[in-house]
Design a protein around this motif. Structure first.
Motif, PDB file in Angstrom:
ATOM      1  N   HIS A 228       0.847  -1.202   0.000  1.00 32.95           N
ATOM      2  CA  HIS A 228       0.000   0.000   0.000  1.00 32.95           C
ATOM      3  C   HIS A 228       0.883   1.254   0.000  1.00 32.95           C
ATOM      4  O   HIS A 228       1.300   1.736   1.047  1.00 32.95           O
ATOM      5  CB  HIS A 228      -0.914  -0.021   1.238  1.00 32.95           C
ATOM      6  CG  HIS A 228      -2.008   1.005   1.210  1.00 32.95           C
ATOM      7  ND1 HIS A 228      -3.340   0.691   1.350  1.00 32.95           N
ATOM      8  CD2 HIS A 228      -1.975   2.335   1.044  1.00 32.95           C
ATOM      9  CE1 HIS A 228      -4.067   1.783   1.278  1.00 32.95           C
ATOM     10  NE2 HIS A 228      -3.259   2.815   1.097  1.00 32.95           N
TER      11      HIS A 228
ATOM     12  N   HIS B  14       1.233   5.019  -2.258  1.00 33.58           N
ATOM     13  CA  HIS B  14       0.744   5.905  -3.323  1.00 33.58           C
ATOM     14  C   HIS B  14       1.905   6.622  -4.004  1.00 33.58           C
ATOM     15  O   HIS B  14       2.762   7.199  -3.322  1.00 33.58           O
ATOM     16  CB  HIS B  14      -0.223   6.938  -2.750  1.00 33.58           C
ATOM     17  CG  HIS B  14      -1.484   6.347  -2.193  1.00 33.58           C
ATOM     18  ND1 HIS B  14      -2.662   6.287  -2.914  1.00 33.58           N
ATOM     19  CD2 HIS B  14      -1.746   5.777  -0.997  1.00 33.58           C
ATOM     20  CE1 HIS B  14      -3.600   5.706  -2.166  1.00 33.58           C
ATOM     21  NE2 HIS B  14      -3.073   5.386  -0.998  1.00 33.58           N
TER      22      HIS B  14
ATOM     23  N   HIS C 194      -9.824   0.977  -0.165  1.00 31.39           N
ATOM     24  CA  HIS C 194      -9.636   1.780   1.044  1.00 31.39           C
ATOM     25  C   HIS C 194     -10.970   1.786   1.799  1.00 31.39           C
ATOM     26  O   HIS C 194     -11.975   2.258   1.252  1.00 31.39           O
ATOM     27  CB  HIS C 194      -9.338   3.238   0.700  1.00 31.39           C
ATOM     28  CG  HIS C 194      -7.920   3.539   0.348  1.00 31.39           C
ATOM     29  ND1 HIS C 194      -7.374   3.225  -0.852  1.00 31.39           N
ATOM     30  CD2 HIS C 194      -6.939   4.157   1.062  1.00 31.39           C
ATOM     31  CE1 HIS C 194      -6.111   3.632  -0.881  1.00 31.39           C
ATOM     32  NE2 HIS C 194      -5.818   4.206   0.270  1.00 31.39           N
TER      33      HIS C 194
ATOM     34  N   HIS D   4      -6.242  -0.057   5.061  1.00 34.99           N
ATOM     35  CA  HIS D   4      -6.475   0.398   6.445  1.00 34.99           C
ATOM     36  C   HIS D   4      -7.412  -0.562   7.197  1.00 34.99           C
ATOM     37  O   HIS D   4      -6.952  -1.455   7.871  1.00 34.99           O
ATOM     38  CB  HIS D   4      -6.986   1.841   6.512  1.00 34.99           C
ATOM     39  CG  HIS D   4      -6.069   2.809   5.839  1.00 34.99           C
ATOM     40  ND1 HIS D   4      -4.879   3.191   6.409  1.00 34.99           N
ATOM     41  CD2 HIS D   4      -6.131   3.448   4.646  1.00 34.99           C
ATOM     42  CE1 HIS D   4      -4.253   4.033   5.583  1.00 34.99           C
ATOM     43  NE2 HIS D   4      -4.982   4.198   4.513  1.00 34.99           N
TER      44      HIS D   4
ATOM     45  N   ASP E  82       1.748   4.011   3.334  1.00 31.39           N
ATOM     46  CA  ASP E  82       0.731   4.811   2.649  1.00 31.39           C
ATOM     47  C   ASP E  82       1.396   5.822   1.697  1.00 31.39           C
ATOM     48  O   ASP E  82       1.229   5.740   0.496  1.00 31.39           O
ATOM     49  CB  ASP E  82      -0.171   5.535   3.660  1.00 31.39           C
ATOM     50  CG  ASP E  82      -1.596   5.735   3.170  1.00 31.39           C
ATOM     51  OD1 ASP E  82      -1.918   5.241   2.090  1.00 31.39           O
ATOM     52  OD2 ASP E  82      -2.378   6.385   3.888  1.00 31.39           O
TER      53      ASP E  82
HETATM   54 ZN   LIG Z   1      -3.875   4.839   0.925  1.00 28.96          ZN
END
Ligand SMILES: [Zn+2]
Length: 332
Positions: A12, A14, A194, A217, A272
């Motif tokens: 995970h 970005h 998500h 998450h 993240d």
């Molecule tokens: Zn995320």
């Protein structure tokens, strides 16, 4: 034992939230954006003024503005994979929302191809496996999100591994996106969602109803035993991002990671956004070791247990199993 020696799996992360500051500064100068390094850091990293996921998401405005050409998407992706390999990440799925990169005329296919090119370039130079996840965006029209699913299908197993649903969960509930996942399933596209970050338990419920095997998450599940049991019986992996959760105020006080792990829920540890959250995967692991009762072996176990959930093929899964087992045995 040192964290940087452990072979790690990142699921995970970005792309835009992990654009490194030096590259961003270089591009600001190229674009005539008058900004000091200090101001750039304020624009791209969270500070004491982050009160919610919506505040956190503001840090993506500048990197998105800068990432509007093929060359830049390639360079940014290349640098992320090289950096991850240096941190001893052996497998990474990096995600991005192609729709956010079309402001200067790039089309969806070019955006996706540019990112794949950057990843492939890195993979030729450093030892890492992985792929790209395309994010559908909450708030975008169904029509736009459906196009992303079609592009994901076109590049599936050619660099793209699956899709995700990202964006402001509190404003756009997960249940509104059911049609998209019915369509993705009909095309056999793996997906993660998500859910249960800034939103409600209902969001996790909806993601499970869609048949997801991974949730970004999912920490709100700590408040509801029924959902925890559902995560276990459906064999679902949570992509946990501790630092990010504190910054978005999704978590106040003790992080539920330990509780969920001890309950038997499968956990993958992630950052993240390396730049927005001012962290990297090794620091994230160190933080967990320092702030929870979880130990080195638990973190290794999280990596082992993540393997069945990665979107890559059987051969890569076998390879990762061997890397992690060899590492485990070498430490005995
Ligand atoms: Zn995320």
């Amino acid at each position: 034992m040192k964290i940087d020696e452990m072979p790690k799996i990142v699921l995970h992360l970005h792309l835009d939230g992990s654009l490194d500051l030096d590259t961003a500064f270089k591009w600001c100068m190229e674009d005539g954006i008058k900004i000091s390094k200090k101001e750039l850091i304020r624009e791209m990293q969270v500070n004491g003024e982050c009160h919610s996921l919506n505040d956190y998401l503001k840090k993506f405005i500048l990197p998105c503005k800068l990432l509007q050409t093929s060359e830049r998407l390639t360079e940014a992706t290349y640098k992320i994979f090289v950096k991850l390999a240096k941190l001893n990440v052996v497998y990474a799925e990096v995600r991005f929302a192609p729709n956010k990169h079309l402001e200067k005329g790039m089309d969806l296919e070019s955006a996706v191809e540019s990112v794949i090119l950057g990843m492939n370039r890195a993979m030729k130079e450093v030892s890492i496996d992985g792929g790209i996840i395309l994010c559908l965006m909450r708030g975008d029209s169904n029509e736009d999100n459906l196009k992303i699913i079609d592009v994901a299908k076109k590049y599936l197993e050619k660099g793209v591994l699956g899709i995700d649903l990202a964006g402001a969960e509190a404003l756009f509930p997960t249940e509104d996106y059911a049609d998209l996942f019915v369509y993705a399933k009909s095309l056999n596209i793996p997906f993660t969602i998500h859910a249960g970050e800034a939103g409600k338990i209902n969001d996790i419920d909806s993601a499970l109803n869609f048949g997801t095997k991974r949730i970004g998450h999912g920490i709100k599940s700590a408040e509801d035993e029924l959902i925890q049991n559902r995560l276990i019986s459906n064999n679902v992996l949570l992509e946990i991002c501790v630092t990010s959760n504190y910054q978005t105020k999704a978590v106040n006080g003790i992080h539920p990671l330990e509780k969920l792990y001890n309950k038997g829920i499968k956990i993958s540890i992630n950052t993240d956004n390396d730049t927005v959250s001012n962290i990297n995967i090794n620091k994230e692991y160190e933080k967990i070791l320092n702030e929870t009762k979880l130990g080195y072996d638990d973190l290794l176990k999280c990596n082992m247990e993540s393997i069945p959930f990665i979107f890559a093929n059987k051969d890569i899964k076998k390879k990762l199993q061997k890397i992690l087992l060899d590492f485990k045995n070498s430490k005995k």
